[in-house]
Design an enzyme around this catalytic site. Sequence first.
Site, PDB file in Angstrom:
ATOM      1  N   ARG A 120     -53.057  -4.677 -26.839  1.00  0.00           N
ATOM      2  CA  ARG A 120     -52.881  -3.386 -27.405  1.00  0.00           C
ATOM      3  C   ARG A 120     -51.594  -2.816 -26.474  1.00  0.00           C
ATOM      4  O   ARG A 120     -51.484  -1.832 -25.793  1.00  0.00           O
ATOM      5  CB  ARG A 120     -54.084  -2.639 -26.980  1.00  0.00           C
ATOM      6  CG  ARG A 120     -55.259  -3.161 -27.796  1.00  0.00           C
ATOM      7  CD  ARG A 120     -56.283  -2.303 -28.048  1.00  0.00           C
ATOM      8  NE  ARG A 120     -56.323  -1.747 -29.068  1.00  0.00           N
ATOM      9  CZ  ARG A 120     -57.258  -0.942 -29.755  1.00  0.00           C
ATOM     10  NH1 ARG A 120     -58.346  -0.430 -28.992  1.00  0.00           N
ATOM     11  NH2 ARG A 120     -57.359  -0.314 -31.094  1.00  0.00           N
ATOM     12  N   GLN A 125     -48.471  -3.007 -31.710  1.00  0.00           N
ATOM     13  CA  GLN A 125     -49.082  -1.637 -32.645  1.00  0.00           C
ATOM     14  C   GLN A 125     -49.192  -2.094 -34.229  1.00  0.00           C
ATOM     15  O   GLN A 125     -50.120  -1.781 -34.690  1.00  0.00           O
ATOM     16  CB  GLN A 125     -48.222  -0.441 -32.214  1.00  0.00           C
ATOM     17  CG  GLN A 125     -49.196   0.542 -32.035  1.00  0.00           C
ATOM     18  CD  GLN A 125     -48.563   1.792 -31.254  1.00  0.00           C
ATOM     19  OE1 GLN A 125     -47.288   1.626 -30.840  1.00  0.00           O
ATOM     20  NE2 GLN A 125     -49.323   2.603 -30.609  1.00  0.00           N
ATOM     21  N   ASP A 128     -52.164  -3.961 -34.991  1.00  0.00           N
ATOM     22  CA  ASP A 128     -53.277  -3.724 -34.495  1.00  0.00           C
ATOM     23  C   ASP A 128     -54.594  -3.236 -35.606  1.00  0.00           C
ATOM     24  O   ASP A 128     -54.676  -2.336 -35.852  1.00  0.00           O
ATOM     25  CB  ASP A 128     -53.197  -2.603 -33.533  1.00  0.00           C
ATOM     26  CG  ASP A 128     -54.503  -2.357 -32.586  1.00  0.00           C
ATOM     27  OD1 ASP A 128     -54.554  -3.178 -31.433  1.00  0.00           O
ATOM     28  OD2 ASP A 128     -55.402  -1.407 -32.789  1.00  0.00           O
ATOM     29  N   SER A 131     -57.179  -0.736 -34.605  1.00  0.00           N
ATOM     30  CA  SER A 131     -56.470   0.819 -34.811  1.00  0.00           C
ATOM     31  C   SER A 131     -56.807   1.131 -36.445  1.00  0.00           C
ATOM     32  O   SER A 131     -57.275   1.946 -36.600  1.00  0.00           O
ATOM     33  CB  SER A 131     -55.136   0.956 -34.264  1.00  0.00           C
ATOM     34  OG  SER A 131     -55.246   0.902 -33.033  1.00  0.00           O
ATOM     35  N   TYR A 226     -57.993   1.399 -21.620  1.00  0.00           N
ATOM     36  CA  TYR A 226     -59.448   1.291 -22.058  1.00  0.00           C
ATOM     37  C   TYR A 226     -60.372   2.105 -21.114  1.00  0.00           C
ATOM     38  O   TYR A 226     -60.110   2.412 -19.843  1.00  0.00           O
ATOM     39  CB  TYR A 226     -59.782  -0.154 -21.936  1.00  0.00           C
ATOM     40  CG  TYR A 226     -59.523  -0.736 -23.454  1.00  0.00           C
ATOM     41  CD1 TYR A 226     -59.831  -0.474 -24.937  1.00  0.00           C
ATOM     42  CD2 TYR A 226     -58.579  -1.659 -23.131  1.00  0.00           C
ATOM     43  CE1 TYR A 226     -59.415  -1.167 -25.471  1.00  0.00           C
ATOM     44  CE2 TYR A 226     -58.055  -2.588 -24.639  1.00  0.00           C
ATOM     45  CZ  TYR A 226     -58.597  -2.085 -25.446  1.00  0.00           C
ATOM     46  OH  TYR A 226     -58.108  -2.662 -26.893  1.00  0.00           O
TER      47      TYR A 226
HETATM   48  P1  NAD Z   1     -62.603   2.427 -27.898  1.00  0.00           P
HETATM   49  O1  NAD Z   1     -63.083   2.145 -29.356  1.00  0.00           O
HETATM   50  O2  NAD Z   1     -62.676   1.376 -26.899  1.00  0.00           O
HETATM   51  O3  NAD Z   1     -63.386   3.753 -27.224  1.00  0.00           O
HETATM   52  C1  NAD Z   1     -63.454   4.781 -28.060  1.00  0.00           C
HETATM   53  C2  NAD Z   1     -63.196   5.943 -26.981  1.00  0.00           C
HETATM   54  O4  NAD Z   1     -64.379   6.312 -26.239  1.00  0.00           O
HETATM   55  C3  NAD Z   1     -62.314   5.877 -25.744  1.00  0.00           C
HETATM   56  O5  NAD Z   1     -61.296   6.882 -25.871  1.00  0.00           O
HETATM   57  C4  NAD Z   1     -62.842   5.894 -24.583  1.00  0.00           C
HETATM   58  O6  NAD Z   1     -62.352   6.446 -23.390  1.00  0.00           O
HETATM   59  C5  NAD Z   1     -64.163   6.629 -24.903  1.00  0.00           C
HETATM   60  N1  NAD Z   1     -65.348   6.393 -24.128  1.00  0.00           N
HETATM   61  C6  NAD Z   1     -65.683   5.426 -23.339  1.00  0.00           C
HETATM   62  N2  NAD Z   1     -66.758   5.608 -22.538  1.00  0.00           N
HETATM   63  C7  NAD Z   1     -67.031   6.964 -22.618  1.00  0.00           C
HETATM   64  C8  NAD Z   1     -67.885   7.856 -22.285  1.00  0.00           C
HETATM   65  N3  NAD Z   1     -68.849   7.341 -21.382  1.00  0.00           N
HETATM   66  N4  NAD Z   1     -67.882   9.282 -22.472  1.00  0.00           N
HETATM   67  C9  NAD Z   1     -67.048   9.638 -23.436  1.00  0.00           C
HETATM   68  N5  NAD Z   1     -65.971   9.025 -24.014  1.00  0.00           N
HETATM   69  C10 NAD Z   1     -66.023   7.698 -23.553  1.00  0.00           C
HETATM   70  O7  NAD Z   1     -61.241   2.918 -27.966  1.00  0.00           O
HETATM   71  P2  NAD Z   1     -59.748   2.758 -28.939  1.00  0.00           P
HETATM   72  O8  NAD Z   1     -59.641   3.297 -30.114  1.00  0.00           O
HETATM   73  O9  NAD Z   1     -59.959   1.139 -28.980  1.00  0.00           O
HETATM   74  O10 NAD Z   1     -58.761   3.191 -27.838  1.00  0.00           O
HETATM   75  C11 NAD Z   1     -58.558   2.574 -26.347  1.00  0.00           C
HETATM   76  C12 NAD Z   1     -57.320   2.596 -25.830  1.00  0.00           C
HETATM   77  O11 NAD Z   1     -56.364   1.593 -26.526  1.00  0.00           O
HETATM   78  C13 NAD Z   1     -56.729   3.779 -25.857  1.00  0.00           C
HETATM   79  O12 NAD Z   1     -56.021   4.138 -24.720  1.00  0.00           O
HETATM   80  C14 NAD Z   1     -55.807   3.818 -26.994  1.00  0.00           C
HETATM   81  O13 NAD Z   1     -54.458   4.621 -26.781  1.00  0.00           O
HETATM   82  C15 NAD Z   1     -55.153   2.403 -27.018  1.00  0.00           C
HETATM   83  N6  NAD Z   1     -54.561   1.783 -27.878  1.00  0.00           N
HETATM   84  C16 NAD Z   1     -53.233   1.170 -28.039  1.00  0.00           C
HETATM   85  C17 NAD Z   1     -52.874   0.521 -28.964  1.00  0.00           C
HETATM   86  C18 NAD Z   1     -51.813  -0.186 -28.888  1.00  0.00           C
HETATM   87  O14 NAD Z   1     -50.792   0.396 -28.264  1.00  0.00           O
HETATM   88  N7  NAD Z   1     -51.194  -0.953 -29.746  1.00  0.00           N
HETATM   89  C19 NAD Z   1     -53.594   0.609 -30.230  1.00  0.00           C
HETATM   90  C20 NAD Z   1     -54.692   1.183 -30.212  1.00  0.00           C
HETATM   91  C21 NAD Z   1     -55.278   1.695 -29.081  1.00  0.00           C
END
Ligand code: NAD
Length: 376
Positions: A120, A125, A128, A131, A226
């Site tokens: 990620r 991006q 992804d 996403s 994460y």
């Molecule tokens: P995810 O599906 O892994 O999790 C969903 C959300 O649940 C996250 O925001 C996480 O912090 C939250 N969470 C976990 N435990 C929790 C708790 N106990 N209480 C409340 N919330 C809780 O998340 P995602 O959508 O896959 O994104 C994860 C990270 O990856 C983020 O930082 C996102 O910005 C990043 N990301 C980066 C890219 C990229 O650069 N290519 C693309 C997508 C996501």
Amino acid sequence: MVTGILKETGTEKRVAMLPGEVAALKKLGVDILTESNAGENAYASNEEYKNAGAEIVSRKELFEKSSLIISVDHIPESDLKNCREGQVLCSMLNPAENAEWLEKARVQKLTVLALDIIPRTTRAQSMDILSSMATVSGYKAVLHAASLSPRFFPMFMSAAGTIKPSRVLILGAGVAGLQAIAVARKLGAVVEVFDVRSAVKEEVKSLGGKFIEVEGAKEDAAAGGYAVEQSEDFRKRQQDLIQQRAAASDVVIATAQIPGKKAPILILKDTVKRMKPGSVIIDLAASTGGNCELTEDGKVLVIDGVTIVGKSDYPSDMPSDASKMFGSNIINLMKILVDKEGNLVLNMEDEIINGTTAVYGGEYISQRLKQLLNIK
Ligand code: NAD
């Protein structure tokens, strides 16, 4: 190089690439085969694939002739016998659930590109898929909740009096959660949000949500953005606060996940009891155990008047746009997998290719995958 687009099996309605993206892929100098009727559940006909430049073939022929086979879900185990050494399979894998399947592919010396472990990073991006699919899920979850709810989402001022807007509680502000905030706000709901990553606070606010902070969340820079598992004390305090906010909500959209782990339990049985009858919980974390103690994956339950939807396959319910996004992500990945003559070149020095390759030449490759599966 010949790329084959496989028809999905089971209830999956998406296809890995629609005709519109096939035309773009052709420009990379790649020959494309499509299994007959691969796009039928995503409203794309054989004719459209043909017009885009693909050849329609049987499943057997596709396995025989393709060097690279793309699909949404990993191919069924029964198809592995149709694959040959060095053939490349590219799909979602959900490695934690499919370690045995992967081991069989490794022994057969297949190459497996797992789209759900793409690093990620900013450069990755546009590839992804997690996403893209989370965007679909967050959107659809809110619409589903709105259709199940006995209440309006927006405020109404009418001759029959004023109706208050619905209150929507969103647990987890990752890609799905942020999309859910945006859609719930567009529908006029009042939105409150929990997350353990303080980095999302500003994003939540900018979308019009209210971020509710529980002090003392553990954040780990090494986890690459994460979330990480929280202490017992934090969990208890968070569950208490969520209970208060859920009791005041009409809808809860639960999206909290920790990669490779069971989803955190944020909504206890007792919390459901305290919610208003008619309230709706959509649990997008259902496939990894759910954020609600009562969630059952793939089921809609009504408990104490609260509807609890355990659903992780919303993208399959929006097969046109979900497939379009899926195919675009694959094309962006193919741009770094294919040389100027259209040949497949797997450069394991490239961090995206290395990070996405589950197995290659009989070896496990991706470091993250090895960590997830505990492989030394
Ligand atoms: P995810 O599906 O892994 O999790 C969903 C959300 O649940 C996250 O925001 C996480 O912090 C939250 N969470 C976990 N435990 C929790 C708790 N106990 N209480 C409340 N919330 C809780 O998340 P995602 O959508 O896959 O994104 C994860 C990270 O990856 C983020 O930082 C996102 O910005 C990043 N990301 C980066 C890219 C990229 O650069 N290519 C693309 C997508 C996501």
